[in-house]
Design a protein around this motif. Sequence first.
Motif, PDB file in Angstrom:
ATOM      1  N   ARG A 157       0.530   4.629  12.992  1.00 36.67           N
ATOM      2  CA  ARG A 157      -0.584   5.070  12.490  1.00 36.67           C
ATOM      3  C   ARG A 157      -1.013   4.191  11.111  1.00 36.67           C
ATOM      4  NH1 ARG A 157      -0.987  11.055   9.418  1.00 36.67           N
ATOM      5  NH2 ARG A 157      -3.181  10.682   8.550  1.00 36.67           N
ATOM      6  N   THR A 158       0.022   3.767  10.429  1.00 36.12           N
ATOM      7  CA  THR A 158      -0.398   2.899   9.297  1.00 36.12           C
ATOM      8  C   THR A 158      -1.139   1.494   9.813  1.00 36.12           C
ATOM      9  OG1 THR A 158       1.314   3.712   7.886  1.00 36.12           O
ATOM     10  CG2 THR A 158       0.419   1.467   7.552  1.00 36.12           C
ATOM     11  N   ILE A 159      -0.370   1.071  10.946  1.00 35.85           N
ATOM     12  CA  ILE A 159      -0.637  -0.362  11.506  1.00 35.85           C
ATOM     13  C   ILE A 159      -1.982  -0.216  11.880  1.00 35.85           C
ATOM     14  CG2 ILE A 159      -0.247  -1.808  13.432  1.00 35.85           C
ATOM     15  CD1 ILE A 159       2.829  -0.956  13.307  1.00 35.85           C
ATOM     16  N   CYS A 204       0.764  -1.116  -0.037  1.00 36.69           N
ATOM     17  CA  CYS A 204       0.015  -0.004  -0.034  1.00 36.69           C
ATOM     18  C   CYS A 204       0.836   1.120  -0.007  1.00 36.69           C
ATOM     19  CB  CYS A 204      -1.066   0.055   1.283  1.00 36.69           C
ATOM     20  SG  CYS A 204      -0.156   0.309   2.887  1.00 36.69           S
ATOM     21  N   MET A 205       2.160   1.243   0.272  1.00 37.09           N
ATOM     22  CA  MET A 205       3.138   2.395   0.555  1.00 37.09           C
ATOM     23  C   MET A 205       3.503   2.984  -1.043  1.00 37.09           C
ATOM     24  SD  MET A 205       3.057   2.944   3.645  1.00 37.09           S
ATOM     25  CE  MET A 205       4.145   4.133   3.850  1.00 37.09           C
ATOM     26  N   LYS A 206       3.178   2.000  -2.057  1.00 34.40           N
ATOM     27  CA  LYS A 206       3.585   2.294  -3.293  1.00 34.40           C
ATOM     28  C   LYS A 206       2.132   3.033  -3.982  1.00 34.40           C
ATOM     29  CE  LYS A 206       5.150   2.204  -7.684  1.00 34.40           C
ATOM     30  NZ  LYS A 206       6.216   3.144  -8.119  1.00 34.40           N
ATOM     31  N   LEU A 207       2.118   4.080  -4.451  1.00 32.14           N
ATOM     32  CA  LEU A 207       1.182   4.934  -4.857  1.00 32.14           C
ATOM     33  C   LEU A 207       1.487   5.213  -6.525  1.00 32.14           C
ATOM     34  CD1 LEU A 207       0.838   8.042  -2.448  1.00 32.14           C
ATOM     35  CD2 LEU A 207      -0.287   6.046  -2.599  1.00 32.14           C
ATOM     36  N   MET A 208       0.321   4.750  -7.385  1.00 36.22           N
ATOM     37  CA  MET A 208       0.453   4.839  -8.668  1.00 36.22           C
ATOM     38  C   MET A 208      -0.690   5.932  -9.255  1.00 36.22           C
ATOM     39  SD  MET A 208       0.313   0.695  -9.127  1.00 36.22           S
ATOM     40  CE  MET A 208      -0.953   0.588  -7.890  1.00 36.22           C
ATOM     41  N   ILE A 256      -7.957  -1.420  11.536  1.00 31.92           N
ATOM     42  CA  ILE A 256      -9.586  -1.040  11.535  1.00 31.92           C
ATOM     43  C   ILE A 256     -10.333  -0.844  10.309  1.00 31.92           C
ATOM     44  CG2 ILE A 256     -10.994   1.084  11.924  1.00 31.92           C
ATOM     45  CD1 ILE A 256      -8.716   1.935  14.117  1.00 31.92           C
ATOM     46  N   ALA A 257      -9.541  -0.455   9.056  1.00 31.78           N
ATOM     47  CA  ALA A 257     -10.374  -0.418   7.580  1.00 31.78           C
ATOM     48  C   ALA A 257     -10.521  -1.734   7.445  1.00 31.78           C
ATOM     49  CB  ALA A 257      -9.405   0.406   6.887  1.00 31.78           C
ATOM     50  N   PHE A 258      -9.480  -2.718   7.453  1.00 30.81           N
ATOM     51  CA  PHE A 258      -9.458  -4.136   6.927  1.00 30.81           C
ATOM     52  C   PHE A 258     -10.777  -4.782   7.422  1.00 30.81           C
ATOM     53  CE2 PHE A 258      -8.431  -8.698   6.940  1.00 30.81           C
ATOM     54  CZ  PHE A 258      -8.270  -8.901   5.556  1.00 30.81           C
ATOM     55  N   PHE A 259     -10.690  -4.928   9.039  1.00 30.16           N
ATOM     56  CA  PHE A 259     -11.750  -5.675   9.514  1.00 30.16           C
ATOM     57  C   PHE A 259     -13.292  -4.982   9.247  1.00 30.16           C
ATOM     58  CE2 PHE A 259     -14.331  -6.864  13.038  1.00 30.16           C
ATOM     59  CZ  PHE A 259     -14.281  -8.077  13.093  1.00 30.16           C
ATOM     60  N   ILE A 260     -13.345  -3.871   9.276  1.00 31.19           N
ATOM     61  CA  ILE A 260     -14.670  -3.031   9.154  1.00 31.19           C
ATOM     62  C   ILE A 260     -15.051  -3.194   7.691  1.00 31.19           C
ATOM     63  CG2 ILE A 260     -15.875  -1.033   8.762  1.00 31.19           C
ATOM     64  CD1 ILE A 260     -14.324   0.007  11.037  1.00 31.19           C
ATOM     65  N   GLY A 261     -14.327  -3.361   6.674  1.00 34.15           N
ATOM     66  CA  GLY A 261     -14.574  -3.384   5.099  1.00 34.15           C
ATOM     67  C   GLY A 261     -15.102  -4.897   5.071  1.00 34.15           C
ATOM     68  N   ASN A 262     -14.397  -5.953   5.570  1.00 35.62           N
ATOM     69  CA  ASN A 262     -14.625  -7.040   5.353  1.00 35.62           C
ATOM     70  C   ASN A 262     -15.771  -7.717   6.089  1.00 35.62           C
ATOM     71  OD1 ASN A 262     -12.329  -8.868   3.598  1.00 35.62           O
ATOM     72  ND2 ASN A 262     -11.478  -7.228   4.608  1.00 35.62           N
ATOM     73  N   ALA A 263     -15.984  -6.991   7.353  1.00 38.70           N
ATOM     74  CA  ALA A 263     -17.137  -7.460   7.920  1.00 38.70           C
ATOM     75  C   ALA A 263     -18.574  -6.907   7.288  1.00 38.70           C
ATOM     76  CB  ALA A 263     -17.163  -6.909   9.328  1.00 38.70           C
ATOM     77  N   ILE A 264     -18.402  -5.676   6.781  1.00 37.75           N
ATOM     78  CA  ILE A 264     -19.395  -5.174   6.062  1.00 37.75           C
ATOM     79  C   ILE A 264     -19.714  -6.142   4.773  1.00 37.75           C
ATOM     80  CG2 ILE A 264     -20.119  -3.385   4.688  1.00 37.75           C
ATOM     81  CD1 ILE A 264     -18.799  -1.451   6.592  1.00 37.75           C
ATOM     82  N   ASN A 265     -18.670  -6.275   4.070  1.00 35.19           N
ATOM     83  CA  ASN A 265     -18.871  -7.410   2.813  1.00 35.19           C
ATOM     84  C   ASN A 265     -19.580  -8.693   3.290  1.00 35.19           C
ATOM     85  OD1 ASN A 265     -17.784  -8.068   0.198  1.00 35.19           O
ATOM     86  ND2 ASN A 265     -17.006  -9.816   1.364  1.00 35.19           N
ATOM     87  N   CYS A 266     -19.237  -9.344   4.437  1.00 37.28           N
ATOM     88  CA  CYS A 266     -19.730 -10.580   4.869  1.00 37.28           C
ATOM     89  C   CYS A 266     -21.315 -10.260   5.130  1.00 37.28           C
ATOM     90  CB  CYS A 266     -18.909 -11.056   6.246  1.00 37.28           C
ATOM     91  SG  CYS A 266     -17.355 -11.429   5.705  1.00 37.28           S
ATOM     92  N   GLU A 267     -21.594  -9.112   6.026  1.00 35.78           N
ATOM     93  CA  GLU A 267     -22.894  -8.982   6.347  1.00 35.78           C
ATOM     94  C   GLU A 267     -23.577  -8.726   5.019  1.00 35.78           C
ATOM     95  OE1 GLU A 267     -26.198  -8.432   8.757  1.00 35.78           O
ATOM     96  OE2 GLU A 267     -24.024  -9.047   9.448  1.00 35.78           O
ATOM     97  N   ILE A 268     -23.354  -8.067   4.078  1.00 32.30           N
ATOM     98  CA  ILE A 268     -24.150  -7.839   2.954  1.00 32.30           C
ATOM     99  C   ILE A 268     -24.472  -9.099   2.175  1.00 32.30           C
ATOM    100  CG2 ILE A 268     -24.241  -6.778   0.837  1.00 32.30           C
ATOM    101  CD1 ILE A 268     -22.813  -4.420   2.005  1.00 32.30           C
ATOM    102  N   GLY A 300     -11.779   3.804   1.837  1.00 34.02           N
ATOM    103  CA  GLY A 300     -11.917   5.048   2.509  1.00 34.02           C
ATOM    104  C   GLY A 300     -11.518   5.159   3.883  1.00 34.02           C
ATOM    105  N   ILE A 301     -11.784   4.184   4.925  1.00 39.04           N
ATOM    106  CA  ILE A 301     -11.155   4.494   6.234  1.00 39.04           C
ATOM    107  C   ILE A 301      -9.739   4.328   6.193  1.00 39.04           C
ATOM    108  CG2 ILE A 301     -11.097   3.119   8.411  1.00 39.04           C
ATOM    109  CD1 ILE A 301     -13.775   2.272   7.984  1.00 39.04           C
ATOM    110  N   PHE A 302      -9.139   3.350   5.600  1.00 35.50           N
ATOM    111  CA  PHE A 302      -7.667   3.329   5.532  1.00 35.50           C
ATOM    112  C   PHE A 302      -6.940   4.559   4.917  1.00 35.50           C
ATOM    113  CE2 PHE A 302      -3.721   2.053   3.426  1.00 35.50           C
ATOM    114  CZ  PHE A 302      -2.987   1.982   4.292  1.00 35.50           C
ATOM    115  N   GLU A 303      -7.257   5.050   3.814  1.00 37.40           N
ATOM    116  CA  GLU A 303      -6.774   6.083   3.192  1.00 37.40           C
ATOM    117  C   GLU A 303      -6.928   7.576   4.099  1.00 37.40           C
ATOM    118  OE1 GLU A 303      -4.851   6.205   0.420  1.00 37.40           O
ATOM    119  OE2 GLU A 303      -5.378   4.011  -0.219  1.00 37.40           O
ATOM    120  N   ILE A 304      -8.016   7.573   4.793  1.00 34.74           N
ATOM    121  CA  ILE A 304      -8.075   8.667   5.571  1.00 34.74           C
ATOM    122  C   ILE A 304      -7.128   8.679   6.926  1.00 34.74           C
ATOM    123  CG2 ILE A 304      -9.549  10.014   6.811  1.00 34.74           C
ATOM    124  CD1 ILE A 304     -11.737   9.583   4.808  1.00 34.74           C
TER     125      ILE A 304
END
Length: 237
Positions: free
Chosen positions: A126-128, A41-45, A133-145, A181-185
Amino acid sequence: MNQVSEHPVKTGLLPHLSKADWLLGLTGAYCVISVMMNLLCMKLMNFGTSFVWMDGGLIISWLVFLISNVVTEVYGKRTAIVIAGFATVVAFFVNVVAALEVYLPTLPEYAEQAEHFAHIFSNGPRTITSSAIAFFIGNAINCEIIDRFRKRAQEKQNDNGWRFTFRAIFSTVIGQLFDNGIFEILAFAPFGISVYEIRWIDIGTAVVTGTIIETSIEASFVGLITIPLTKYLKRIS
C-alpha cells in the motif's frame, strides 16, 4: 625530452563542472531525497497539538521540487519528468526491498528490533504503490505548470526574477497539494486494509499544513538557490 600533457591541468579546489555534470549531480540528489522521503514519511508530527501537522518526509520534500524547478528551467520539461520517473523507480525498488526484509528471519535476541522494523514498513504494498503514484503525479504537475508559465513569459519577452519566483512557488503549491493529498489518502486513509492508518482529520491537516510549510521553506530559498543556480547553469556549456 619532456612530454607535454594533452590535457591542461585544472586549477582550484574543484574542476569545472559542465552542464551535463550538474544534471548528473541533480539527478542523483533527486533520487536520494526521494528515497529518504519514503523512509521518513512514517514519522508523524503534531507539535503539541491534538492533530497531525505533517509527516517526516515533508521536511525534505521541498528539495525535490526545488531541483525539479531548476531542471525544468534549464534542461526542459521532458528531462525533468524523465528524472522524476527514474526517482520513482528507485524509490519503488527501495520500498519493495524493505517490505521483503520484514519477512526475512532474525535471531531471537533481535526480535524487538525486527518488530519495530516490521511496524515501520507494515503497510508494504500500500505504501509502496501510494508513494510511487503520488510522487510521480505531483512532480509531473509541477514540471508542467512551471514549463507553461516559462514559455508564456518568454513569448511575451518579459521573463524576470519576479515571474520566475511566482512560477516556482505556484507550481510547488499545486504539485505539493497533489503529491501530499494522493499519498496521504492512498497510504493512510482508514479503509481497514492495513495496520498503519490515520484519521481523516489528520490526513487533511497533514496535507494542508505540510504543503504550507514545504512551500514556505522552498520560497525562502528561491532567491538564494533556485534563481542563482538556474542562471549559472544557463551560462555554462
